[in-house]
Design an enzyme around this catalytic site. Structure first.
Site, PDB file in Angstrom:
ATOM      1  N   GLU A 155     -35.250  -5.870  59.444  1.00 19.79           N
ATOM      2  CA  GLU A 155     -36.532  -6.365  59.555  1.00 19.79           C
ATOM      3  C   GLU A 155     -36.682  -8.012  59.876  1.00 19.79           C
ATOM      4  O   GLU A 155     -37.225  -8.743  59.061  1.00 19.79           O
ATOM      5  CB  GLU A 155     -37.361  -6.022  58.235  1.00 19.79           C
ATOM      6  CG  GLU A 155     -37.284  -4.381  57.840  1.00 19.79           C
ATOM      7  CD  GLU A 155     -37.953  -4.263  56.792  1.00 19.79           C
ATOM      8  OE1 GLU A 155     -38.274  -5.201  55.846  1.00 19.79           O
ATOM      9  OE2 GLU A 155     -37.968  -2.976  56.417  1.00 19.79           O
ATOM     10  N   GLU A 272     -34.710   5.883  58.836  1.00 23.18           N
ATOM     11  CA  GLU A 272     -35.269   5.910  57.536  1.00 23.18           C
ATOM     12  C   GLU A 272     -36.585   7.041  57.876  1.00 23.18           C
ATOM     13  O   GLU A 272     -37.737   6.622  57.164  1.00 23.18           O
ATOM     14  CB  GLU A 272     -36.002   4.639  57.134  1.00 23.18           C
ATOM     15  CG  GLU A 272     -34.986   3.702  56.684  1.00 23.18           C
ATOM     16  CD  GLU A 272     -35.242   2.351  56.178  1.00 23.18           C
ATOM     17  OE1 GLU A 272     -36.430   2.289  55.760  1.00 23.18           O
ATOM     18  OE2 GLU A 272     -34.552   1.290  56.203  1.00 23.18           O
TER      19      GLU A 272
HETATM   20  O1  9MR Z   1     -36.932   3.566  49.209  1.00 21.87           O
HETATM   21  C1  9MR Z   1     -36.673   2.106  48.740  1.00 21.87           C
HETATM   22  C2  9MR Z   1     -37.183   1.630  47.267  1.00 21.87           C
HETATM   23  O2  9MR Z   1     -36.520   2.498  46.303  1.00 21.87           O
HETATM   24  C3  9MR Z   1     -37.017   0.383  46.979  1.00 21.87           C
HETATM   25  O3  9MR Z   1     -37.281   0.176  45.630  1.00 21.87           O
HETATM   26  C4  9MR Z   1     -37.437  -0.667  48.078  1.00 21.87           C
HETATM   27  C5  9MR Z   1     -36.921  -2.225  47.962  1.00 21.87           C
HETATM   28  O4  9MR Z   1     -35.657  -2.354  47.676  1.00 21.87           O
HETATM   29  O5  9MR Z   1     -36.796  -0.212  49.112  1.00 21.87           O
HETATM   30  C6  9MR Z   1     -37.127   0.926  49.794  1.00 21.87           C
HETATM   31  O6  9MR Z   1     -36.422   1.257  50.984  1.00 21.87           O
HETATM   32  C7  9MR Z   1     -36.873   0.494  52.092  1.00 21.87           C
HETATM   33  C8  9MR Z   1     -35.764  -0.019  53.237  1.00 21.87           C
HETATM   34  O7  9MR Z   1     -34.750  -0.522  52.112  1.00 21.87           O
HETATM   35  C9  9MR Z   1     -36.046  -0.643  54.369  1.00 21.87           C
HETATM   36  N1  9MR Z   1     -37.262  -0.136  54.877  1.00 21.87           N
HETATM   37  C10 9MR Z   1     -38.468   0.243  54.150  1.00 21.87           C
HETATM   38  C11 9MR Z   1     -37.865   1.220  52.879  1.00 21.87           C
HETATM   39  C12 9MR Z   1     -39.309   1.291  52.103  1.00 21.87           C
HETATM   40  O8  9MR Z   1     -39.998   2.609  52.601  1.00 21.87           O
END
Ligand code: 9MR
Length: 363
Positions: A155, A272
């Site tokens: 990102e 994702e």
């Molecule tokens: O699914 C992840 C969640 O459990 C965490 O709390 C959060 C923060 O670290 O990150 C979520 O995953 C994200 C990913 O790492 C990056 N893209 C967006 C995702 C959230 O939908």
């Protein structure tokens, strides 16, 4: 209701058998269907969750050729203090994948979120370079034999931050300037010479959203610059967090963007994938149709592009999805963003994946 969440009449009309639920053995493996086309299918997991849920572990075993650490390889998981690394959850993820015969997808070496609190103060223009390269050397180096691909930077584009090049004003950017991206890839290359290295982002998916269409252009320029500078980057990772409440506007624009990325000599990974049904109205059967439509429309376009080599869903079952905490429904019904329901039964979204892989050209 049948296993697919259809009414009996709808199921009969579509020719689905209503007799005893098929055993899992009858359920076609997403890993195998994808592999037949040269695509690696997988899902994101949390190690403590799979350890406590053997039925879920079986489902992963059946369907996943790759497992992503949903959180275990982020800075806040690995770096409790400035000088201590805690590899417990990351190691558990790798060990679980090994037992399952799955590859591991690493996520993520550099991100502006999930940073431990101590890093706020520790990260200065003077310290940032070493912090970044030491972290990558330790983490990517430790998993050099097991993580086959990394989200090296996650990102990094944010047009709202107002820079001409579209780069996000992340803490890493503020400390190091734009060069931190290339530096991260070079450090990853050195630490894990055989891993595929990806730059990951969201907001590239929809043709009918202006900022996303613009972001594609920004992303292409960034990728061109990185390639021209000889940065060791192998892939663009498109997250694929879809919104079921939107029209599935995946068409010529997305196709063209994927072809342009491929023309740079890059692979493309969908890393994702899920479909947010927070704002999708209706009962479960209708929501499942809408969610499946998004999976189908997206994958039909994406899998037509031969550079697309990996598809990973963000979780595999509605039983364990970060969407339930992040995007709960107002009606308090459980969210249903993934291919399998909370009872681990396949939904229409699963069928959409099956059909998409079956219909995809071989690569
Ligand atoms: O699914 C992840 C969640 O459990 C965490 O709390 C959060 C923060 O670290 O990150 C979520 O995953 C994200 C990913 O790492 C990056 N893209 C967006 C995702 C959230 O939908």
């Amino acid at each position: 209701m049948t296993r697919l969440g259809l009414s009996r009449r709808a199921a009969l009309a579509s020719g689905l058998a209503l007799t005893a639920a098929p055993t899992w053995a009858a359920e076609r493996s997403l890993r195998d269907l994808a592999a037949a086309k040269g695509v690696l299918f997988g899902a994101a997991i949390e190690p403590h969750v799979v350890q406590d849920d053997p039925a879920f572990a079986d489902l992963l075993q059946r369907h996943c050729g790759s497992l992503t650490a949903e959180n275990a390889m982020k800075w806040n998981a690995l770096r409790p203090t400035p000088d201590r690394f805690d590899f417990a959850a990351a190691d558990a993820t790798v060990a679980f994948a090994r037992r399952q015969g799955a590859q591991v997808y690493g996520h993520a070496l550099v991100w502006h979120e999930a940073m431990p609190a101590w890093l706020d103060e520790a990260l200065t223009p003077r310290t940032a370079g070493a912090l970044l390269s030491d972290h990558i050397r330790r983490v990517a180096g430790r998993y050099a034999g097991s993580v086959t691909a990394w989200d090296v930077v996650n990102e990094v584009v944010e047009r709202n931050d107002g820079r001409r090049d579209g780069l996000r004003l992340s803490p890493w950017f503020r400390a190091l300037g734009p060069s931190y991206i290339g530096a991260a890839f070079r450090a990853a290359r050195q630490a894990a010479p055989r891993a595929r290295l990806a730059l990951a982002d969201y907001g590239l998916e929809y043709d009918d959203e202006r900022w996303m269409v613009e972001k594609r252009g920004t992303m292409l320029s960034l990728l061109e610059d990185l390639k021209a500078a000889g940065v060791p980057i192998h892939a663009l990772a498109i997250q694929g967090h879809l919104d079921g409440a939107r029209r599935p506007a995946f068409g010529a624009g997305l196709r063209r963007f994927l072809a342009q990325v491929a023309n740079l000599g890059l692979e493309i990974y969908i890393t994702e994938l899920d479909v947010n049904d927070q704002k999708v109205p209706g009962n479960v059967a209708r929501r499942d149709v809408v969610v499946a439509d998004s999976y189908r429309a997206f994958l039909d376009v994406v899998l037509d592009e031969p550079a697309v080599r990996r598809v990973t869903t963000w979780g595999l079952t509605d039983r364990h999805t970060s969407k339930s905490g992040m995007f709960p429904r107002a009606d308090r019904a459980g969210v249903r963003p993934l291919p399998f329901d909370a009872a681990l039964r396949p939904k229409l979204a699963y069928q959409a994946l099956v059909d998409a892989f079956a219909g995809a050209p071989r690569r």
